[in-house]
Design an enzyme around this catalytic site. Structure first.
Site, PDB file in Angstrom:
ATOM      1  N   HIS A  28      53.055 -34.523 -15.233  1.00  0.00           N
ATOM      2  CA  HIS A  28      53.114 -33.074 -15.128  1.00  0.00           C
ATOM      3  C   HIS A  28      51.932 -32.598 -14.278  1.00  0.00           C
ATOM      4  O   HIS A  28      50.873 -33.233 -14.242  1.00  0.00           O
ATOM      5  CB  HIS A  28      53.018 -32.421 -16.512  1.00  0.00           C
ATOM      6  N   HIS A  64      65.372 -35.683 -18.640  1.00  0.00           N
ATOM      7  CA  HIS A  64      64.711 -35.598 -19.936  1.00  0.00           C
ATOM      8  C   HIS A  64      65.465 -34.632 -20.854  1.00  0.00           C
ATOM      9  O   HIS A  64      66.006 -33.625 -20.416  1.00  0.00           O
ATOM     10  CB  HIS A  64      63.258 -35.168 -19.780  1.00  0.00           C
TER      11      HIS A  64
END
Length: 793
Positions: A429, A103
């Site tokens: 997450h 990312h």
């Protein structure tokens, strides 16, 4: 090592580990190789993601070693403003950089770091194989999408990206690496394909950096692993603070129903996503949902990402890193070959008529195709936007969650916003439950929170401290800001690996161990000299010496001289049948001839201060005049002694038990008297008669001069400590003493001393060492051969 209380021996696969905990009371501060005192302060310095989400970058420094974790950009900023705060730290000090996943907020700053800063040119960069495979394409697409920015805001170009690829080393999960004393390995983080948590170990102190991780399995990824080793420090994400995610089933139901509602009312549904990661998860959900609802199959689903199409091959290549469900489906067909999803190459090819579902990047609407489509559709109330991931403060994606009446386009024009906005997180997450359970299982003593908004991070810290206050564990939780250093004091452990040098009995304090200590970074290995090349990369090199020396005496005379001066003189011939003498297994002396005259010798030996000294002595004998050497040649061994006197040393009584009788010696001890009785004792009559009884050694039988040396040693011991007992049952090389009622056994062959009293044993050992140095200054164990256990250095 010299430790008093903290030595523990453990046998593992035939090797013995000496683990020394320097933090334990009573342990000495040890530096056996003289490397100097090293700092015990471990520093954690976030250069990004400190009390914020974005530009993840964290420095860990300990014992002069520096590790950088991640190097991303901030999605809410452009140009250099989006980079980590590199000026806070000297980039030349970085030894390795570990990138957790692909990312942008974790890797997009790497080309700038490596090509535009003073980043250590010798530093190594590591990431997993899938991450490296996607890294190049992702960053190339990043600079293309950022093309609207001014030249000053462009961070790097494709050439810079290509240059970094050459220095990136891919690794697998659990593959242990050691770079300049930094041990590290990775675990599956469950965030995206190839995402890793990294455990590093420096001087016995372990630090775990989680990066982004998820402990919940989804449709294609496994959950994050739980490291089996307990870290001392955990640097962990706090993205969601104390929030708890909905169950996967509830989220998927809400998501699919909301998408169906938008398209059934004739609207267009925009799904802003990151090009890779959650996009694949949502495509799997939508393709399955369309298959189960025929009324929706006429509504097209577009995946507007050329990058994702390129990288889909990476997903198919590393299918083994996905969960069992996907691997099972892959055995039958490609699960990423979607039936109801079409690729949208560009907006120019898009027929924007009627209801549809478009998945476009970036996920926070800060630029690119997702921003363009949003500005086009947001004024129509039939349309809708579903935000499936985390949005950073300062981005348009975060702003529209507040449902403002107007938004500002990229050209600065305000337009009304009438479309629906829903936030259904599929973000991989960790939430509060996952984070707290994860830390409970690891039991670290120090927790550093990063990658979270300041408010959420503080709430998480408060909840964790409240949780740990109820337990027996003392855990410190830190929330550093960017550039703020967290200093943790550690007195790590020193670990020594002993290979085949320890006695086969229980280890004891102050036990003496002989061998070569090899230190590499923070590891110590104790081994035999002959095992040096087997267990280390070190090699034994020898420098051979050869010297031709004139011979002024006969070869026979030289042989006799050498026998007078040295023990272990062997006379023979070489392969060619030429007379040759080998002295103490170190120097060979071969007779040479020139024009029929045997007028010189050739000496050969391995370079060493001890063998050099022997060679010099031999050379002196060879070139000395005959008259000078004549007195030595005429002296017989028996003539060098006169009854009870050896080389001027006054005779003293030595006790033997070869004759019946007893002799009692009185000795004071602690204010009283004690009787010590020796069986069958008599005074030594002469070295010649007594040493005739000493057998078992060829050199003693061949030349009584060596017997005289042994006799002299015993006489000096008697003078120092009192009567010496020689028992034929013990062998010719054993002597016994009684000192302060403690029996002492001396082995003259190995120069070892045995006694129950450590103080007396050390006294006798030192005395014996000095006596041997006096009566035999050139011992027969001066040798540099690796097979010799008594190597000197």
């Amino acid at each position: 090592y010299g430790f008093r209380h903290a030595v523990v021996g453990v046998v593992v696969d035939g090797e013995t580990l000496l683990r020394v905990m320097a933090a334990l009371p009573g342990a000495y501060s040890v530096d056996p190789l003289g490397t100097g005192v090293e700092s015990d302060k471990l520093e954690v310095i976030p250069l990004g993601a400190g009390c914020e989400v974005g530009r993840s970058c964290c420095i860990v420094r300990f014992k002069g070693k520096t590790v950088m974790f991640d190097c991303g950009v901030h999605p809410a900023y452009a140009g250099q403003a989006s980079l980590p705060f590199f000026d806070v730290f000297n980039m030349e000090e970085v030894d390795i950089a570990l990138i957790t996943h692909f990312h942008l907020d974790h890797c997009a700053g790497l080309p700038y770091l490596m090509e535009k800063t003073t980043f250590n040119p010798k530093a190594k960069v590591f990431m997993t194989h899938p991450t490296k495979s996607i890294y190049n394409a992702l960053l190339t697409d990043f600079i293309r999408v950022s093309g609207s920015h001014s030249e000053q805001e462009k961070l790097y170009n494709e050439e810079d990206i290509s240059n970094t690829m050459k220095r990136i080393e891919p690794i697998d999960y659990h593959m242990e690496k050691n770079v300049n004393g930094i041990r590290f390995w990775g675990y599956n983080a469950g965030h995206v394909l190839g995402a890793a948590m990294f455990m590093i170990e420096i001087a016995g102190v372990r630090v775990l950096y989680t990066g982004d991780f998820s402990r919940q399995e989804d449709r294609h990824l496994k959950e994050a692993e739980l490291p089996p080793l307990r870290p001392d420090v955990v640097i962990i994400e706090s993205t969601y603070g104390i929030q708890v995610h909905e169950s996967r089933k509830i989220r998927e139901t809400r998501f699919t129903q909301k998408v169906a509602t938008i398209v059934r009312r004739g609207g267009r549904c925009l799904l802003p996503v990151f090009a890779l990661g959650r996009a694949q998860e949502l495509l799997l959900i939508l393709d399955e949902f369309w298959e189960a609802h025929p009324d929706l199959q006429g509504v097209p689903i577009y995946y507007a990402s050329a990058l994702a199409r390129k990288c889909m091959r990476v997903f198919q290549t590393y299918i083994n890193q996905m969960n069992a469900s996907i691997q099972k489906r892959f055995d039958l067909s490609n699960p990423f070959a979607f039936k109801y999803v079409s690729n949208l190459r560009s907006i120019d090819h898009f027929d924007d008529r009627g209801p549809c579902v478009v998945m476009a990047s970036p996920g926070m609407l800060q630029s690119g195709l997702s921003r363009e489509l949003f500005e086009r559709w947001c004024s129509d109330k039939r349309n809708g936007v579903i935000l499936p991931g985390y949005t950073v403060a300062g981005t348009l994606g975060d702003e529209i969650k507040k449902e403002p009446e107007k938004i500002t386009r990229t050209d600065g024009v305000e337009i009304p916003m009438r479309c629906s906005v829903d936030y259904i997180t599929f973000s991989a997450h960790s939430d509060f439950k996952q984070t707290s359970d994860f830390l409970d299982a690891l039991e670290p003593t120090n927790v550093v929170l990063v990658h979270g908004a300041s408010d959420g991070m503080m709430r998480l810290k408060s909840e964790l401290e409240k949780r740990y206050s109820k337990s027996d564990r003392a855990v410190r939780v830190f929330t550093p800001k960017n550039g703020q250093s967290i200093d943790l004091m550690f007195r790590g452990e020193k670990v020594g690996k002993a290979i085949d040098v320890l006695p086969k009995r229980k280890l004891e304090d102050n036990m003496r161990v002989n061998g070569i200590m090899v230190r590499q970074d923070f590891s110590h290995t104790l081994l035999k000299p002959e095992d040096l090349s087997k267990y280390t990369s070190l090699k034994i090199s020898r420098i051979g010496q050869q010297q031709v020396v004139p011979l002024r005496i006969s070869f026979d005379a030289l042989t006799k001289l050498l026998k007078r001066f040295f023990a272990g003189v062997v006379v023979g011939t070489d392969k060619a049948g030429v007379p040759c003498i080998t002295v103490v297994n170190a120097v060979s002396v071969t007779l040479g001839s020139h024009k029929g005259q045997q007028d010189h010798v050739v000496m050969r030996w391995n370079l060493n201060k001890s063998t050099d000294m022997i060679a010099d002595t031999i050379a002196t004998m060879c070139i000395s005049d005959y008259d000078r050497m004549k007195s030595f040649l005429e002296v017989k061994p028996d003539d060098r002694k006169d009854n009870n006197t050896t080389e001027g040393i006054e005779a003293v009584a030595v006790c033997y038990n070869d004759t019946p009788g007893k002799e009692v010696y009185e000795k004071e001890n602690f204010g009283g008297s004690a009787s010590v009785t020796f069986e069958a004792s008599q005074e030594l009559e002469s070295s010649e008669t007594k040493m005739a009884d000493v057998g078992g050694r060829d050199d003693l039988a061949e030349d009584s001069f060596m017997g005289a040396i042994l006799n002299t040693t015993r006489r000096l011991l008697t003078e120092r400590f009192g009567p010496v007992l020689v028992d034929p049952a013990d062998g010719p090389m054993i002597s016994r003493l009684v000192i302060d009622l403690f029996e002492v056994k001396i082995d003259h062959g190995s120069a070892s001393v045995e006694c129950e009293s450590e103080i007396i044993r050390e006294r006798v050992r030192l005395a014996l060492q000095r006596i041997q140095a006096t009566v035999f200054p050139i011992p027969d164990y001066y040798c540099d051969c690796c097979e010799c256990l008594q190597t000197t250095s």
